[in-house]
Design an enzyme around this catalytic site. Structure first.
Site, PDB file in Angstrom:
ATOM      1  N   ARG A  90       0.802  -1.056  -0.038  1.00  0.00           N
ATOM      2  CA  ARG A  90      -0.009   0.000   0.049  1.00  0.00           C
ATOM      3  C   ARG A  90       0.790   1.233  -0.113  1.00  0.00           C
ATOM      4  O   ARG A  90       0.567   2.205  -0.583  1.00  0.00           O
ATOM      5  CB  ARG A  90      -0.995  -0.105   1.103  1.00  0.00           C
ATOM      6  N   GLU A 125      -9.286   6.507   7.297  1.00  0.00           N
ATOM      7  CA  GLU A 125      -7.791   6.635   6.992  1.00  0.00           C
ATOM      8  C   GLU A 125      -7.408   7.919   6.034  1.00  0.00           C
ATOM      9  O   GLU A 125      -6.510   8.505   6.762  1.00  0.00           O
ATOM     10  CB  GLU A 125      -7.365   5.422   6.170  1.00  0.00           C
TER      11      GLU A 125
END
Ligand code: FES
Ligand code: FES
Lengths: 159, 773
Positions: free
Chosen positions: B310, B726
């Protein structure tokens, strides 16, 4: 080690319990009196999650011994609502969404109440610094400060 | 309709009265056992001998177990079975659980756990990325490399090459509620209550450890006192311990980590070193760029591979990179196993290119914001007028992993934020201030965020729900997501209430329970409301459809003419209360219970090749922060922050703004005060809030404005909303960038500020800016 008999007043009620002299007030409240509103966030006096008022002084109950409560008056978050009515601070915390996971909330409410008892009209800066000993990992504090300001204003109006 | 309303958190009244129960507040049966781990005291070594007699003899101790005493799987890894719950012969970090103490009280267990005498044959410990690289200590065979275009050639041919390297620290989650679990013996198995983001995994690991199938273990989670990724896998050891003890002794068992143990034992955010080399033209347009990520993963794999992936997936952030190469080294070290943490590697990857942007701007004397804009992806058609400066809008634009960017809106967001925050004037004022003040220097910066939403492991993008409508018209709602304070339960309850057109008070929200909804994914990757909201909607739609069909038949009309609104049901020309409609359906023998299921469409991702549509969509936002530093002490303050953030059509603006504020402050903490320090023996020296500083109330920006972008998601998400858990975390980068600018105001050189920007780091950067090496 033999236990010591402690009599104290919690949220207006006379209570007694047997405490190991090394036991913290936080553990006594939670384990012996089933008052689990005060939380353990660190156990070392750094997070404020265990805040209660002891004879009107704001303390970290993890740093106070249970036996020190002898003859004193303790107020916890459980005693804030009166006859089923939430305290203005409690209401404003809900209205302003000043809580997320809620783990810090009881300690912050007790600390804020203590502040408003000394200073009914605190400035924004006074609120921030008074609450600097109460950590919150979720909210970023903005809504907490606003909720305290709003509750203070309401309480001044009502008084 | 309940959606889009700023309804407060569902547990609010419980929270403010101290009655919201976390694991540690649950009243215990009288014979409950309490557990604690004995921990390794060296970073790497073989256990030569272990004398636990003093532990066994300590007051209240019922039993002490080591790895040999575990009857079945000794493993708490969420990925590749490389994480024994109790050490097997070798210890791999200071703080690794070696033995389990079972005692009559929590304090007795903890005290006894300190009495173990273990001798080790110490081995050299690998603590830093340099040591790991030198020893080739890593997960996977070699670095993962993704490439698009020809980065090296483009850099070589570019008029300017800017290169740098910097270190960014990890981060302790510091969920206010520490890890905790509690297990009750049950017929044929156990029931576990766990403070976990991932009940299904707890169920799986407990079953393995007990040698039972998953149907013998039920896991429940009502709420957590914060999670932030730290309760995705790190709760396994406690839940498995409790499950084992309950099952083998027949007594309830509880375990919670005290704060210091929690910090010493559990994994944290991965710290990274990022090296970058960018070839740019005179205007700062990036012609080619290469990144090298050195990721310190700790001793076991845990979730490190997808985290490192990621980070690579966010190496572009908001910028179109035609020629790019990303190399990622997943290094194995003798430290806590780094784990999931809000953003899951994304923040680190993003900070890499944001740092490169600031560096390029400094070297070329360009305005950092103009440089950023010049490199932005092109705006999605319809989002705002095309920017003549930006790269061709006709050509398909792809990320470094070849995914087309179709929903880019940062040009419009940046314009609006620039105006709302009065950026240009304040930037000029900062320059004037800096010209006139030798000691206090200010900095201001605007940084963008583009964050991909979906689990990159495609099969995790699914969710289930279970909805019952009782005959009195009340609704019972259950789904696979967990509540850690993010307001997920409230959002999905809003979805259910909207589906049936009833007041939200009609909907009872219940604890996440593997007995109700099976095979759930972790509540992670910001996906909670996207996935579970859709699953709940599917379940509600099924029940509503059945009701509509029945009521239509009764009223001789068609189901399409049945509407649910304001607590009433409109059937043809008639109108009845919702409860009455339910009662009629019940009497008509209509099933009023349904499961619901959702799988995210469109995503397909080949992680080995680094290609595909890794994300269903992107969430966007931008932040402006202004800071001041004291050049004599390195102290710094955030003076003002303005954030404009895209939640699509917000399901609940109050909750979303709360997520943005909290995420930003946590992100700013990561990059300023939160410093993890290990000594040269691998001992974590910052293992309590006395030494590890998360932001306090007094650190909040003096002026803090958060606004929601008023667009909707192009994709068909739940009511066109966007995930919010997030993405806002990365607005904290604006603070770091502004601090860099303040340091740069101290001299002609690039200050090369390292993260976290503690007072020491700021002082060092000020020195570098002034030219002192
Ligand atoms: S638990 Fe008492 S201050 Fe943290
Ligand atoms: S609301 Fe979670 S710590 Fe404050």
């Amino acid at each position: 080690m033999s236990k010591i008999h402690v009599t104290t007043k919690v949220n207006g009620d006379d209570v007694e319990f047997l405490a190991d002299p090394r036991e913290s007030l936080l553990d006594c409240l939670r384990d012996k009196l089933d008052l689990t509103g005060a939380k353990e966030g660190c156990g070392t006096g750094d997070c404020g999650a265990c805040s209660v008022s002891l004879d009107g002084t704001l303390v970290c109950s993890c740093l106070v011994l249970g036996v020190e409560a002898q003859g004193k008056t303790i107020e916890t978050v459980e005693g804030m609502a009166q006859d089923g009515d939430l305290h203005p601070l409690q209401r404003k915390f809900i209205e302003h969404a000043a809580l997320q996971c809620g783990f810090c909330t009881p300690g912050i409410l007790v600390a804020a109440k203590n502040l408003l008892e000394r200073n009914p009209d605190p400035t924004e800066t006074e609120i921030r610094y008074w609450l600097a000993g109460n950590l919150c990992r979720c909210t970023g504090y903005d809504k907490i400060v606003r909720a305290v300001q709003d509750a203070a204003a309401e309480m001044r109006g009502a008084a | 309709m309940s959606v889009a309303k700023p309804l407060p958190h569902d547990s609010g009244p419980l929270h403010v009265s101290g009655r919201a129960r976390y694991i540690d507040d649950v009243p215990l049966p009288a014979n409950t056992l309490h557990l604690a781990f004995g921990l390794a005291t060296v970073a790497h070594g073989e256990i030569a001998s272990m004398d636990l007699s003093a532990v066994r003899a300590a007051p209240g101790v019922v039993a002490v177990w080591t790895a040999e005493d575990l009857p079945f799987a000794n493993d708490v890894s969420p990925s590749v079975h490389d994480e024994p719950m109790l050490a097997t012969g070798t210890v791999h970090y200071v703080g690794q659980p070696v033995f389990l103490v079972i005692a009559e009280s929590h304090l007795q267990a903890r005290k006894a756990a300190r009495l173990g005498r273990i001798d080790y044959r110490e081995r050299p410990a690998i603590l830093t990325v340099d040591q790991a690289l030198a020893a080739d200590s890593r997960f996977e065979d070699g670095p993962v490399i993704w490439e698009k275009g020809a980065a090296e050639a483009a850099i070589a041919a570019a008029p300017h090459v800017i290169e740098g390297r910097f270190d960014m620290g990890g981060q302790e989650h510091f969920y206010l509620e520490g890890q905790a679990a509690f297990a009750l013996p049950a017929e044929g198995g156990v029931v576990v209550q766990s403070s976990t983001q991932h009940p299904t995994e707890i169920q799986h690991k407990v079953a393995e450890a007990l040698g039972l199938s998953m149907n013998a273990v039920r896991v429940e989670c009502r709420r957590m006192g914060g999670g932030f990724g730290g309760k995705e896998s790190q709760g396994n050891a406690l839940a498995v311990s409790c499950g084992l003890v309950a099952h083998l002794t027949g007594r309830p068992a509880k375990m919670r980590y005290d704060r210091d143990d929690d910090m010493v034992i559990t994994g944290k955010r991965h710290d990274f070193r990022i090296e970058y080399r960018a070839g740019v033209d005179e205007t700062g347009r990036i012609l080619g760029i290469s990144f090298r990520h050195l990721v310190r993963c700790g001793w076991s794999q845990d979730l490190s591979l997808p985290v490192a992936d990621r980070a690579m997936l966010h190496a572009d952030n908001a910028y179109l990179l035609e020629n790019v190469r990303i190399e990622s080294h997943r290094l194995k070290t003798n430290t806590q196993s780094a784990t999931a943490y809000r953003g899951f590697g994304g923040p680190q990857g993003m900070l890499g290119i944001e740092r490169a942007m600031d560096h390029i701007a400094h070297e070329l004397g360009l305005d950092p914001l103009a440089l950023r804009r010049a490199n932005y992806y092109a705006e999605a058609p319809g989002a705002s007028p095309p920017d003549p400066q930006s790269i061709s809008t006709t050509k398909k634009q792809t990320t470094p992993y070849h995914m087309e960017v179709e929903d880019f809106i940062l040009h419009a967001i940046t314009d609006r934020l620039e105006a709302a925050s009065d950026f240009a004037a304040r930037k000029a004022a900062v320059a004037t201030w800096n010209a006139g003040n030798a000691i206090l220097k200010k900095g201001i910066a605007l940084t963008p965020v583009k964050f991909g939403i979906s689990f990159t492991l495609t099969h995790l993008n699914q969710a289930g729900a279970l909805v019952h409508v009782y005959q009195d018209g009340s609704i019972h709602l259950n789904h696979g997501g967990t509540e850690m304070g993010q307001g997920l339960f409230r959002k999905v309850a809003q979805v259910a209430a909207s589906s049936f057109g009833v007041d939200i008070a009609t909907v009872a929200i219940t604890a996440t329970d593997t007995g109700k909804v099976p095979n759930t994914s972790a509540t992670a990757a910001s996906s909670g409301s996207d996935l579970n909201g859709m699953a709940v909607k599917a379940a509600c739609d099924t029940i509503r459809g059945r009701m509509a069909e029945f009521l239509a038949r009764e009223h001789q009309t068609i189901p399409a003419k049945v509407h649910f609104e304001n607590g009433r049901v409109f059937v043809g020309g008639d109108e009845i209360g919702f409860a009455e409609a339910v009662a009629r359906c019940y009497e008509g023998r209509v099933s009023l219970s349904s499961t619901g299921f959702y799988a995210t469409p469109k995503v397909s991702w080949d992680r080995k090749a680094g290609r595909g549509r890794a994300f269903y969509y992107f969430a966007y936002g931008a932040a402006v922060s202004e800071v001041v530093i004291d050049t004599l002490t390195g102290e710094n303050r955030i003076l003002r922050t303005d954030i404009l953030h895209d939640c699509g059509a917000s399901l609940n603006p109050a909750i979303d703004i709360g997520q943005i504020e909290g995420g930003f402050v946590q992100g700013a903490g990561w990059l300023t005060t939160e410093e993890l320090v290990w000594d040269d023996r691998g001992r974590l020296r910052t293992h309590a809030p006395s030494t590890y500083k998360i932001p306090a109330c007094s650190d909040r920006p003096r002026i803090f404005n958060v606004t929601l972008w008023d667009g909707e998601n192009r994709e068909e998400t739940i009511y066109r909303s966007k995930a919010v858990g997030e993405p806002p975390f990365m607005h904290g980068i604006s603070v770091f960038s502004a601090l860099g600018a303040a340091c740069a105001a101290c001299g002609p050189h690039f200050p090369d500020l390292q993260a976290p920007a503690t007072a020491e780091a700021v002082l060092a950067a000020v020195k570098r800016a002034r030219g002192a090496a």
